[in-house]
Structure formats: structure tokens, C-alpha cells
Scaffold this active site. Sequence first.
Site, mmCIF file in Angstrom:
data_model
loop_
_atom_site.group_PDB
_atom_site.id
_atom_site.type_symbol
_atom_site.label_atom_id
_atom_site.label_comp_id
_atom_site.label_asym_id
_atom_site.label_seq_id
_atom_site.Cartn_x
_atom_site.Cartn_y
_atom_site.Cartn_z
ATOM 1 N N SER A 1 14.433 24.074 74.234
ATOM 2 C CA SER A 1 13.861 25.185 74.997
ATOM 3 C C SER A 1 14.979 26.145 75.368
ATOM 4 O O SER A 1 16.139 25.911 75.037
ATOM 5 C CB SER A 1 13.189 24.654 76.257
ATOM 6 O OG SER A 1 14.190 24.259 77.173
ATOM 7 N N LYS A 2 14.590 27.188 76.067
ATOM 8 C CA LYS A 2 15.538 28.225 76.476
ATOM 9 C C LYS A 2 16.768 27.669 77.186
ATOM 10 O O LYS A 2 17.840 28.252 77.101
ATOM 11 C CB LYS A 2 14.842 29.193 77.430
ATOM 12 C CG LYS A 2 14.321 30.428 76.766
ATOM 13 C CD LYS A 2 13.945 31.435 77.847
ATOM 14 C CE LYS A 2 12.724 32.215 77.388
ATOM 15 N NZ LYS A 2 11.831 32.613 78.443
ATOM 16 N N ARG A 3 16.567 26.568 77.894
ATOM 17 C CA ARG A 3 17.700 25.980 78.619
ATOM 18 C C ARG A 3 18.846 25.616 77.674
ATOM 19 O O ARG A 3 19.994 25.527 78.073
ATOM 20 C CB ARG A 3 17.261 24.696 79.346
ATOM 21 C CG ARG A 3 16.400 24.913 80.552
ATOM 22 C CD ARG A 3 16.019 23.588 81.177
ATOM 23 N NE ARG A 3 15.264 22.755 80.258
ATOM 24 C CZ ARG A 3 15.652 21.566 79.808
ATOM 25 N NH1 ARG A 3 16.791 21.054 80.198
ATOM 26 N NH2 ARG A 3 14.910 20.890 78.962
#
Length: 460
Positions: A238-240
Site C-alpha cells: 500500500s501507499k505506506r
Amino acid sequence: MTVRTRFAPSPTGYLHIGSARTALYAWLYARKCAGKFILRIEDTDTERSTQEAVEAIFEAMHWLGLEHDEGPFFQMQHLSRYHEVAEKLIQEGKAYRCDCTKERLETMREAQIAKKEKPRYDGHCRERHLPPTTHPHVIRFKSPTKGEVCVEDCVRGAVIFKNEELDDLVLVRSDGVPTYNFSVVIDDHDMQVTHVIRGDDHLNNTPRQINLYHALHFSVPIFAHIPMILGADGKRLSKRHGAVNVMNYREAGYLPHALLNYLVRLGWSHGDQEVFSMDEMIQLFDLGHISRSPASFNPSKLLWLNHHYIKALPAADLVGELAYHMKKENIDITNGPSLEDVIVQQRERYKTLHDMAQGSAFFYQEPQVPAELIEKFFTPENTSAVIEFRDKLNQLETWDEATLHQCLNEVVTQLNIKLGQLAQPIRVALTGGTVSPALNHTLSLLGREKSIKRINRVIN
Ligand code: GLU
């Protein structure tokens, strides 16, 4: 049988790198089998779907070169088809109208959870035969209550689901919009999709879809559910973990081919081979060698592949992307060397085209030369060498790499200095920095007029 695959994104945001891999696998399989690749936009989530997201998906697919043969189809343009099929199921006693209120469903759900039961619809409206005038109502599928469904998956093998676990799922919502599980079955059938290749987050939906195929007497396609992509910490990518939007990779200076090569190996293998031309990818890709376990995203491998392709592809193939980055950096390339020539000189040095664009700006724009560099490299001794060299350059009859190379050597020998004592100040004057291709190449690409002008500017 002609193989027909599809990519069916929901337009709720940018194209995620995981979806791009799904699209790639479906595209590769169609290409390998000389089949057809279909693009279908699943826009039935009317609250979350946007036109921007549709455009973003088209743009990313186009940039990746995953061109479709049919479509794009939009599910919201086929509502009457879904209604017709739902009506037929009702007529045949395989679906029914349900007018249970939100409150009733919610109370039921809470009671089931309290009893530690799996929340599910209790079949209240199954045999009520509510008429079409019932307002409002949804249409539910009369899901088989006994027996099992077996998903024969190319990746997972046979996966068995008990029908008692499956709900009487909603096929059409009260606003007339079909649910994913219903529209996907009708479309995959109508579009004669032979192979459904998608993320394994949909594996739990597949038994419901298979029951619908049976109810509709549609033949069931072949399924391949691809394991998800994880970040370095083992959690779903994910974006993390960094950029997950395909177009962010373009902005960062990656080549579509490098990204595709990276993605094809993320969950599929052909022995130990890491580098695949597009033709090899198409020839070698198969559904049988998709890995069963999730793959981990490894940014340094992607960077390595990118550099590999920057070095290995014909320079002409990189011109379009480099031009894109030049434009983004506001570098006007009309006055200066051809991008192809720049690439040939710069490709060893830069791992991304973004960095190559920044590192090649000096070919087109007069650089700012920092005072510290002038102070450091233009010592009195170096400066007289630079002047000597400049005077020789002025007299050169031809301006090519060989002549320039010879001219440099002559000055170094004549003054008995090290090459760096001449080359570094010249480089600073020409580029405003201390890295550039070999000096004779830099001079040659820059041309006589710009080179001498820049050297004079610093001397003065
Ligand atoms: N619209 C669904 C998604 O984006 C498609 C799933 C499928 O391929 O069936 O997840």
C-alpha cells in the site's frame, strides 16, 4: 477456442501497481495465445467511480503498452442487460425480490453476531413472490443451500466452498444497479471470456459466481487467481510502502518495459531468468508457473531492471520518455544535441530517465556555475591551461570527438599537467558541475559555439 481475457478495473482511483500486474498477466496470456484482450470498466459503484479515474486507468494502460483489442466497455451502459437477466432468474424461480428494510437486516445481523453465527441473510423473502411493484426492493439470488462448489483454479488447484457458507446475495440493488458478482458473470459470459485472471482477493467471490453461471446455464470460464503483492514488512502493498500508482513510476523515470519486466516476475517465474524482452514475456508466460504464495515488492530490483533497460534498449526507444522528462523539467530541447546522442553518452550513468533529464539539462541550457567550484578548480595554473586549450579550440578546423580528444592530450602533454587539471575546470565551465560524459564527447555534443562561449564566460 480463441482465448479471450479481460481486465476489469473499478474506476475509483489511479491504476495500482498490483492491478497493473493483473492486467499484464491477462494481456500476456491473450497475446501468447493469439487471443483477445478486453478492457471493461466496472463502474457500478456509482458513489466511488469517477471520470478522472477512468482517464487515469486509460492513461496508465496506454503508457504501459497494454493495449486492448475490445472495449473499453462500461457496465453502467449495460443496465438493461442485467435487468433482463435478473428478470429471467426471477421467472425461473432462481431469484426473488426482497423488501427487507435496513433495520430488519441490521437487527438480524446483530442477533447472529451475538449468537456467534456468521452473519447472513435468513431467506425471509425467498418464497414471498413479491411483485415488481414492491417499492423499494432488491433482487436476491436463491443460492443453493446444500452441497459444495469447487473452484478449479489454475494457481491454487481445487478450492472447495460449502454452499451453506454462501448467502442469498443481492444481484440488483434497490436503485437498479447490479452488484459486482452479478454483472461480472453476465459480462464475462457475454464477452465470451475464456480465462478470468484476477487478484486472489476475489477468490471468495468465485463460488458465488460459479453458482450463478450454473443457474444461468452459462459455461464456466477458467480461473486464475493471482496472489497479492506484499511490502517488505509482509503486509499488503500500500501507499505506506512507497509509490503504488503506476504513473508515479513514470514520474520517477522508470521505463514501461522495466516495470512490466519487474511485474511479470513478481509472482511468476521461468527458471531463474530475470530479464525478459516483451517477445520473450509473451512467449514464455503461462498460467501454470504463477506462484501460489504472495510476492514481495523489491524497489531495488526494479531500479536495477530500469538501469538495465536504459543501457540495453536501442537509444531511439528511450527518446520518447526522455523527452517527456525534459519537458517536465522545462528544458527546451530544440536547441542542442539530439536526445538519442545524449542517451548514448549518459545511459551508463543514470538509473532513471528523470535523473538523466536533470543531468543533461546543461546540453540545452546555460548552467549556473557555483562560485565554490570556480574557486576550487580554477587555480592560476589550471586557468592558464584552460586558456591554452580555449585558444587551440578556436583554431580547430573540425569539431569532432577524435579531434577534441587529441587537442586535450596535446595541451596536457605540452604543459606537463594531469588530465584532471584541465578536464575538471573545463567540465565545470561547460556543465556547472563535476559529472558529465567524457570531455571530448561533452564538447562535441555541445558544439563549438556554446562550448567556447561557456569557457570564456568563466575565464572572464
Ligand atoms: N472490478 C473488480 C476489481 O477491480 C474486478 C474483479 C475481476 O476481475 O473480476 O477488483
